[in-house]
Design an enzyme around this catalytic site. Structure first.
Site, PDB file in Angstrom:
ATOM      1  N   ASP A  48       3.997 -49.843  11.639  1.00  0.00           N
ATOM      2  CA  ASP A  48       2.807 -50.492  12.203  1.00  0.00           C
ATOM      3  C   ASP A  48       1.861 -49.437  12.769  1.00  0.00           C
ATOM      4  OD1 ASP A  48       0.994 -52.088  13.823  1.00  0.00           O
ATOM      5  OD2 ASP A  48       2.458 -53.696  13.651  1.00  0.00           O
ATOM      6  N   SER A  89      -2.658 -56.674  13.227  1.00  0.00           N
ATOM      7  CA  SER A  89      -1.313 -56.702  12.653  1.00  0.00           C
ATOM      8  C   SER A  89      -0.947 -58.066  12.090  1.00  0.00           C
ATOM      9  CB  SER A  89      -0.276 -56.299  13.710  1.00  0.00           C
ATOM     10  OG  SER A  89      -0.422 -54.944  14.058  1.00  0.00           O
ATOM     11  N   THR A 142       3.958 -58.743  13.280  1.00  0.00           N
ATOM     12  CA  THR A 142       4.467 -58.388  11.953  1.00  0.00           C
ATOM     13  C   THR A 142       5.718 -59.164  11.577  1.00  0.00           C
ATOM     14  OG1 THR A 142       3.478 -56.188  12.084  1.00  0.00           O
ATOM     15  CG2 THR A 142       5.242 -56.502  10.469  1.00  0.00           C
ATOM     16  N   GLU A 256      10.430 -52.992  10.467  1.00  0.00           N
ATOM     17  CA  GLU A 256       9.191 -52.515  11.074  1.00  0.00           C
ATOM     18  C   GLU A 256       9.456 -51.494  12.170  1.00  0.00           C
ATOM     19  OE1 GLU A 256       5.091 -54.160  13.129  1.00  0.00           O
ATOM     20  OE2 GLU A 256       7.009 -54.945  13.836  1.00  0.00           O
ATOM     21  N   HIS A 265      -2.164 -47.239  20.372  1.00  0.00           N
ATOM     22  CA  HIS A 265      -3.003 -47.990  21.314  1.00  0.00           C
ATOM     23  C   HIS A 265      -3.071 -47.296  22.669  1.00  0.00           C
ATOM     24  CE1 HIS A 265      -4.151 -51.538  19.062  1.00  0.00           C
ATOM     25  NE2 HIS A 265      -2.892 -51.771  18.688  1.00  0.00           N
TER      26      HIS A 265
END
Length: 366
Positions: A48, A89, A142, A256, A265
């Site tokens: 991600d 996402s 996700t 993931e 972020h």
């Protein structure tokens, strides 16, 4: 090089089938590979927020050769959603699970908020085994996009309600509180047990259960690598593969590396790189399994890039890298797609992110 007539005829015949390649040495065919061989199993690994600079960090910061370098097929995916040039996402994962471009925030629904069948649901009806592993909660955007259908990614309680009837044979991640600390007072853990799930909340088991498995090792997201998560992701992936590969019809596993995105972020390079290296280690587990198994395709990609992450020079010192960021949000850059195993050649080139779903389904449609 001059070929004897039988070899020339063979090469001519093979040239008519673009899905076959050969190597010839001293007038002898030494290797024939069938590119049109379809996989029995597919492992989709999503980093991600992982753009090319994040992948490049594995080269500069890993001790030893990164597992990213073991892939022979590499493509590029265009990530825009239906509503925005820059995807989130939820829309980014719904693309992989359904093949449909949708609005940012959507979980398994189209632009009209109508549910679209996911790859997990479709394969489960064919009695293939399915699994979901993440370092976030399993209700996060996700993983949720592979088994739930809600209009907003923030509807965690509603997302969880899809889990008992999801058909997923193996869940591993966080998100316990959305099962047993709900505003509506429902006990979804009891519902999961009624659906033949074994609940595990203390530690990752050494061996898989005969039952379906719901492994929830955190109330919400899993701890960071810096907080002692350890080898959860590679070990959970290994456990999932051991379990799912027992299904004779085949399996689909989504893994993931959720917190690569969170480091982006936060504009926290150390956080991002630690999570990226953990993901690279997990690639090794998948690639080793696929190499030994011979019937498994491994696909690695991202839903989008996060942070505008750059491996810049430290001023004028071109021998020192200084990781930098241009945003605390996502960026619109294309993301890499790596593939290895039967059918990998389909993932060459530049294409819309929806094609990843369609290519996977085409390979499963034998």
């Amino acid at each position: 090089m001059r070929f004897k007539f039988p070899i020339l005829l063979l090469l001519l015949a093979l040239s008519l089938n673009s899905c076959v390649s050969v190597q010839v040495k001293d007038n002898t065919v030494t290797k024939v590979s069938q590119e049109n061989k379809k996989p029995k199993n597919i492992i989709l690994m999503i980093g991600d927020g992982m753009g090319l600079s994040q992948v490049s960090a594995a080269i500069y910061y890993k001790n030893g050769k990164p597992n990213f370098e073991r892939f022979s097929t590499i493509g590029l995916s265009k990530t825009s959603s239906a509503s925005d040039l820059i995807t989130d996402s939820a829309a980014g994962a719904t693309v992989f699970s359904t093949g449909v471009k949708t609005y940012n925030g959507a979980i398994g629904v189209n632009q009209d908020t109508l549910a679209v069948p996911t790859i997990v649901e479709q394969l489960s009806t064919r009695r293939l085994a399915t699994g979901i592993v993440a370092t976030s909660s399993i209700q996060h955007a996700t993983p949720a996009s592979f088994y739930a259908h809600v209009k907003s990614r923030r509807m965690y309680d509603e997302i969880t309600e899809f889990a008992p009837n999801s058909g997923v044979n193996f869940f591993a991640g966080g998100g316990l509180k959305f099962f047993n600390q709900r505003k509506d007072g429902k006990d979804l853990l009891a519902e999961m047990k009624a659906k033949d799930y074994e609940l595990i909340t203390n530690q990752l088991p050494k061996t898989p259960s005969e039952k379906n498995e719901l492994i929830l090792l955190a109330e919400d997201g899993m701890p960071k690598m810096s907080q002692g998560r350890g080898d959860f992701l590679p070990n959970a992936t290994k456990l999932a593969l051991e379990k799912l590969s027992k299904n004779e019809k085949g399996f689909f596993l989504m893994v993931e590396g959720s917190q690569i995105d969170w480091g982006g972020h936060d504009n926290d390079a150390d956080y991002l790189i630690e999570e990226l290296l953990d993901f690279d280690k997990t690639l090794g587990v998948a690639l080793d399994f696929a190499k030994q198994n011979g019937e498994t395709l491994v696909i690695v990609t991202a839903d989008h890039e996060t942070g505008g992450f750059t491996l810049a020079s430290d001023g004028s010192d071109y021998n020192k890298i200084k990781p930098t960021f241009s945003t605390t949000g996502h960026s619109g850059t294309m993301v890499p797609v790596f593939a290895e195993g039967p059918g990998a050649f389909l993932f060459n080139g530049i294409y819309e992110s929806t094609e990843i779903y369609h290519k996977m389904m085409a390979l499963f449609d034998k």
